[in-house]
Design a protein around this motif. Sequence first.
Motif, PDB file in Angstrom:
ATOM      1  N   ASP A   1      14.336  10.703  19.360  1.00 48.23           N
ATOM      2  CA  ASP A   1      14.366  11.344  18.043  1.00 48.23           C
ATOM      3  C   ASP A   1      14.520  10.274  16.971  1.00 48.23           C
ATOM      4  OD1 ASP A   1      14.546  13.287  16.013  1.00 48.23           O
ATOM      5  OD2 ASP A   1      16.728  13.279  16.128  1.00 48.23           O
ATOM      6  N   ALA A   2      13.403   9.795  16.470  1.00 47.76           N
ATOM      7  CA  ALA A   2      13.398   8.758  15.443  1.00 47.76           C
ATOM      8  C   ALA A   2      12.569   9.228  14.258  1.00 47.76           C
ATOM      9  CB  ALA A   2      12.834   7.448  15.997  1.00 47.76           C
ATOM     10  N   ALA A   3      12.955   8.827  13.066  1.00 46.94           N
ATOM     11  CA  ALA A   3      12.258   9.239  11.853  1.00 46.94           C
ATOM     12  C   ALA A   3      10.781   8.891  11.921  1.00 46.94           C
ATOM     13  CB  ALA A   3      12.900   8.572  10.635  1.00 46.94           C
TER      14      ALA A   3
ATOM     15  N   THR B   1       9.420  13.900  18.540  1.00 47.42           N
ATOM     16  CA  THR B   1      10.660  14.165  19.263  1.00 47.42           C
ATOM     17  C   THR B   1      10.330  14.604  20.674  1.00 47.42           C
ATOM     18  OG1 THR B   1      11.659  14.925  17.192  1.00 47.42           O
ATOM     19  CG2 THR B   1      12.834  15.433  19.213  1.00 47.42           C
TER      20      THR B   1
ATOM     21  N   LYS C   1      19.147  20.028  18.049  1.00 49.18           N
ATOM     22  CA  LYS C   1      19.889  18.783  18.308  1.00 49.18           C
ATOM     23  C   LYS C   1      21.382  19.027  18.143  1.00 49.18           C
ATOM     24  CE  LYS C   1      20.140  13.908  16.902  1.00 49.18           C
ATOM     25  NZ  LYS C   1      19.609  12.866  15.988  1.00 49.18           N
TER      26      LYS C   1
ATOM     27  N   LYS D   1      20.472  18.332  12.010  1.00 46.50           N
ATOM     28  CA  LYS D   1      19.040  18.142  11.816  1.00 46.50           C
ATOM     29  C   LYS D   1      18.517  16.999  12.692  1.00 46.50           C
ATOM     30  CE  LYS D   1      19.343  17.372   7.423  1.00 46.50           C
ATOM     31  NZ  LYS D   1      18.985  17.087   6.009  1.00 46.50           N
ATOM     32  N   ARG D   2      17.265  17.137  13.118  1.00 43.26           N
ATOM     33  CA  ARG D   2      16.616  16.046  13.846  1.00 43.26           C
ATOM     34  C   ARG D   2      16.280  14.913  12.883  1.00 43.26           C
ATOM     35  NH1 ARG D   2      12.138  18.882  17.765  1.00 43.26           N
ATOM     36  NH2 ARG D   2      10.980  18.981  15.805  1.00 43.26           N
ATOM     37  N   ASP D   3      16.351  13.694  13.375  1.00 38.85           N
ATOM     38  CA  ASP D   3      15.955  12.542  12.560  1.00 38.85           C
ATOM     39  C   ASP D   3      14.449  12.523  12.332  1.00 38.85           C
ATOM     40  OD1 ASP D   3      18.585  11.650  12.423  1.00 38.85           O
ATOM     41  OD2 ASP D   3      18.383  10.390  14.205  1.00 38.85           O
ATOM     42  N   SER D   4      13.684  13.036  13.291  1.00 37.73           N
ATOM     43  CA  SER D   4      12.227  12.933  13.231  1.00 37.73           C
ATOM     44  C   SER D   4      11.625  13.739  12.087  1.00 37.73           C
ATOM     45  CB  SER D   4      11.620  13.405  14.557  1.00 37.73           C
ATOM     46  OG  SER D   4      11.954  14.766  14.798  1.00 37.73           O
TER      47      SER D   4
ATOM     48  N   GLY E   1      13.788  16.543  10.311  1.00 39.94           N
ATOM     49  CA  GLY E   1      14.784  17.305   9.571  1.00 39.94           C
ATOM     50  C   GLY E   1      14.949  18.744  10.011  1.00 39.94           C
TER      51      GLY E   1
ATOM     52  N   LYS F   1      16.215  21.972  12.313  1.00 44.69           N
ATOM     53  CA  LYS F   1      17.415  22.290  13.089  1.00 44.69           C
ATOM     54  C   LYS F   1      17.227  23.459  14.050  1.00 44.69           C
ATOM     55  CE  LYS F   1      20.505  22.682   9.711  1.00 44.69           C
ATOM     56  NZ  LYS F   1      21.808  22.817   9.014  1.00 44.69           N
TER      57      LYS F   1
END
Length: 198
Positions: free
Chosen positions: A22-24, A28, A128, A158-161, A163, A165
């Motif tokens: 999970d990266a911006a 994901t 997440k 929120k997910r980093d990838s 936002g 949820k």
Amino acid sequence: MKKAKKMPIGMKDLYYAPLLEDAAGEPTTYATPKLLAGAVTGNLNPNGSMTPFFSDDGPTVVVTSQGLLELELGIDSLEKEVAAEIFGWRIDANGVLIEGDSANQPYIALGWRSETTDGGYKYVWLYKGKIQPPTEEYQTKGESVEIKSGSLNASFIKRDSDGEKKVSVHSNDEDVKPTVLVDWFKKVYEPDQDIPAA
């Protein structure tokens, strides 16, 4: 024709899937979903807030914000393999569950479905979060036996990838593709980025 109300009357098929990546700006990824436990109850609190702004002797603007998603779960029981995976614990060579400090506890996605009064189901994934180790209650047997269920508390962010949820869908919605429901617990649902115009 008036549509039937979709009020929840049940909860079942409680699944989890460890979060792998999970990266911006990146996709994901999750492990394959597995059954968590038998579902008994669920209480989801979005922890949102509303802040009014006042001018000219009255409220003129209301600002809303979303907080931490908090989930209280009632379950039947956790298998030790599930507990080891979701809490970051381990099972030794003798089959004993070693309950450490959960320093390696992974993020997970959590999904379920709830039967509704119109005969359909509402399907949910929380993307997440982490689950606290459960409370345990014991009681000696008396003349009548009282079965003790388990209790879990979880928090989701929120997910980093992207936002996101939470996602949900109802089986009786007219615009839902059948494959979405068929695959709901086979893999964690990923949103279609093409949003139809209103």
